[in-house]
Design a protein around this motif. Structure first.
Motif, PDB file in Angstrom:
ATOM      1  N   ASN A   1       0.822  -1.213   0.000  1.00  0.00           N
ATOM      2  CA  ASN A   1       0.000   0.000   0.000  1.00  0.00           C
ATOM      3  C   ASN A   1       0.853   1.258   0.000  1.00  0.00           C
ATOM      4  O   ASN A   1       0.520   2.260  -0.639  1.00  0.00           O
ATOM      5  CB  ASN A   1      -0.919  -0.002   1.223  1.00  0.00           C
TER       6      ASN A   1
ATOM      7  N   GLU B   1       2.140   1.661  -3.443  1.00  0.00           N
ATOM      8  CA  GLU B   1       1.031   2.055  -4.318  1.00  0.00           C
ATOM      9  C   GLU B   1       0.698   3.530  -4.152  1.00  0.00           C
ATOM     10  O   GLU B   1       0.331   4.213  -5.120  1.00  0.00           O
ATOM     11  CB  GLU B   1      -0.187   1.187  -3.982  1.00  0.00           C
ATOM     12  N   ALA B   2       0.854   4.044  -2.935  1.00  0.00           N
ATOM     13  CA  ALA B   2       0.554   5.456  -2.664  1.00  0.00           C
ATOM     14  C   ALA B   2       1.500   6.402  -3.397  1.00  0.00           C
ATOM     15  O   ALA B   2       1.180   7.579  -3.589  1.00  0.00           O
ATOM     16  CB  ALA B   2       0.618   5.724  -1.164  1.00  0.00           C
ATOM     17  N   THR B   3       2.660   5.889  -3.834  1.00  0.00           N
ATOM     18  CA  THR B   3       3.604   6.708  -4.588  1.00  0.00           C
ATOM     19  C   THR B   3       3.279   6.734  -6.082  1.00  0.00           C
ATOM     20  O   THR B   3       3.977   7.388  -6.853  1.00  0.00           O
ATOM     21  CB  THR B   3       5.044   6.193  -4.400  1.00  0.00           C
ATOM     22  N   GLY B   4       2.250   5.999  -6.472  1.00  0.00           N
ATOM     23  CA  GLY B   4       1.847   5.981  -7.872  1.00  0.00           C
ATOM     24  C   GLY B   4       2.220   4.719  -8.617  1.00  0.00           C
ATOM     25  O   GLY B   4       1.899   4.578  -9.802  1.00  0.00           O
ATOM     26  N   VAL B   5       2.886   3.774  -7.950  1.00  0.00           N
ATOM     27  CA  VAL B   5       3.269   2.513  -8.598  1.00  0.00           C
ATOM     28  C   VAL B   5       2.032   1.630  -8.761  1.00  0.00           C
ATOM     29  O   VAL B   5       1.176   1.554  -7.861  1.00  0.00           O
ATOM     30  CB  VAL B   5       4.342   1.783  -7.769  1.00  0.00           C
ATOM     31  N   ASP B   6       1.932   0.967  -9.902  1.00  0.00           N
ATOM     32  CA  ASP B   6       0.835   0.039 -10.174  1.00  0.00           C
ATOM     33  C   ASP B   6       1.133  -1.280  -9.461  1.00  0.00           C
ATOM     34  O   ASP B   6       1.965  -2.065  -9.919  1.00  0.00           O
ATOM     35  CB  ASP B   6       0.691  -0.184 -11.674  1.00  0.00           C
TER      36      ASP B   6
END
Length: 417
Positions: A42, A45-50
């Motif tokens: 998570n 993911e919050a950094t923009g990684v899929d």
């Protein structure tokens, strides 16, 4: 001099705080590794990684429409959603009893049913009601980690059964009646199993329960993955077996993980246990969340229209994961017999894997694919370090993409530490 005394006093307070910050029980409890993986995923993911989530056993589908509609209606009503009876709303217990009649042909008295705050509360209630500090409780060598973690916190001793660290298939099979020894006070297992997906037949389950009853060993059947099944035989329940205590939940088959709602079915004619569980429920939880109980009662209305369709999707995803492992060269004999639930559990020791947590961390960082290291599920940490669990309860497109990334990463040799 005054400053020195003030600094000394401050240091003394910090030392006292550190010394009394937590109990030895709290400090010693093991972490739930899958939740740590979820947190890392998570955060990334919050950094923009899929990120493709294959780590947690959380269906990507929402709660059934009937459950959501019932909850919305309850919340919209201009009335309090107050306490219920400790053991749950009568209509919820009645629907659960009807479920056993419809699915298993079993007549269950609703008074045997206790509605709980997820299966997790069921474990706490049953362990406290059945076991004393120092009691030995049999647990499969490969199993859901919270069994052993909670037992230890409560002072009981979890005993690993049916494991052989030298065997790549260690823990893939269930304990047998011969594993039920006189020194045990209890035995807990789940079928279908987390993490292996292995299932017990009705004959095998009956033999275990009857052996436990004959030897005075309390038997707990965790049936949270019931009806997520890919074998020819339906999920077998212990609800009619002598002395068996059943734990179940709306989390998996009903896709209601965050609603924190489950149930227990207590053994027949055990008034002492029933009284103990009710009093523990009153003191520890008061009652399961009221709005979740309302939703759970309605969830049964969508079994045929929605929930059986979810199982069909899981079966499709299962095939994709198994095919990917086969393309990677993983020996099928080193993959657990995933006849149910929504996990594939594999031993990668033949490839020299001995740091599964590191492997999972690198896969997440390199490819944005989150899977769980086997250390969560094993009594023997060395066994867990060569194993991974892949959860396939997500959308088919995401599962397929995750497996493509995994195969690419594996073929590049990046699994090597």
């Amino acid at each position: 001099m005054l400053m020195l005394r003030q600094l000394a006093a401050s240091a003394s307070r910090r030392s006292a705080f550190a010394r009394y910050a937590s109990s030895t029980r709290g400090a010693g409890v093991a972490g739930f590794k899958v939740m740590e993986v979820l947190h890392a995923a998570n955060t990334l993911e919050a950094t923009g990684v899929d990120v493709l989530h294959m780590e947690v056993g959380q269906p990507s589908s929402p709660a059934p429409p009937s459950a959501r509609d019932a909850a919305a209606a309850a919340l919209a009503a201009d009335e309090a959603l107050g306490y219920t009876s400790a053991n749950g709303l009568p209509n919820v217990k009645a629907r659960i009893a009807q479920w056993y009649l419809d699915r298993h042909g079993s007549t269950v008295d609703p008074d045997r049913i206790v509605v709980t705050t997820g299966s997790s509360a069921g474990f706490v209630l049953s362990f406290l009601a059945l076991f004393d500090a120092g009691d030995k409780v049999g647990v499969p060598a490969t199993a859901y980690p919270c069994y052993r973690n909670v037992l230890r916190v409560l002072g009981a001793e979890p005993v690993p059964l049916a494991g052989d660290p030298s065997n790549p298939r260690s823990g893939f099979d269930f304990p047998t009646p011969s594993d039920v020894t006189p020194d045990l006070t209890g035995l807990i297992l789940s079928s279908p199993s987390n993490p292996t997906g292995a299932t017990l037949s009705a004959v095998e389950l009956k033999a275990l329960a009857e052996t436990c009853a004959a030897k005075g060993v309390r038997f707990i059947s965790d049936e949270i993955y019931h009806h997520i099944n890919y074998t020819d035989e339906p999920s077998a329940s212990a609800v009619d077996l002598p002395g068996a205590l059943v734990i179940n939940s709306f989390s998996k088959y009903f896709s209601m993980t965050g609603w924190r709602i489950g149930w227990m079915v207590l053994p027949k004619d055990d008034a002492g246990l029933a009284s103990a569980v009710e009093k523990l429920q009153q003191n520890l939880f008061i009652n399961a969340p009221t709005v979740s109980q309302v939703a759970a009662a309605a969830a049964f209305d969508d079994v045929d229209a929605t929930l059986e369709g979810h199982v069909a999707v899981y079966k499709e995803n299962r095939g994709v994961v198994l095919a990917a492992l086969n393309e990677m060269g993983v020996d099928p004999n080193h993959v657990a017999p995933c006849g149910g639930a929504f996990y594939v559990y594999a031993d990668l020791g033949a490839f020299g894997v001995d740091d599964a947590p590191g492997l999972c961390h690198r896969l997440l960082a390199d490819e944005g694919v989150a899977i769980t290291p086997g250390v969560d599920f094993e009594f023997d940490e060395a066994v867990g370090k060569r194993r991974i669990r892949i959860s396939y309860c997500g959308a088919p497109a995401q599962v397929a993409e995750a497996m493509e990334r995994l195969k690419r990463w594996w073929a590049a040799g990046k699994y090597k530490s």
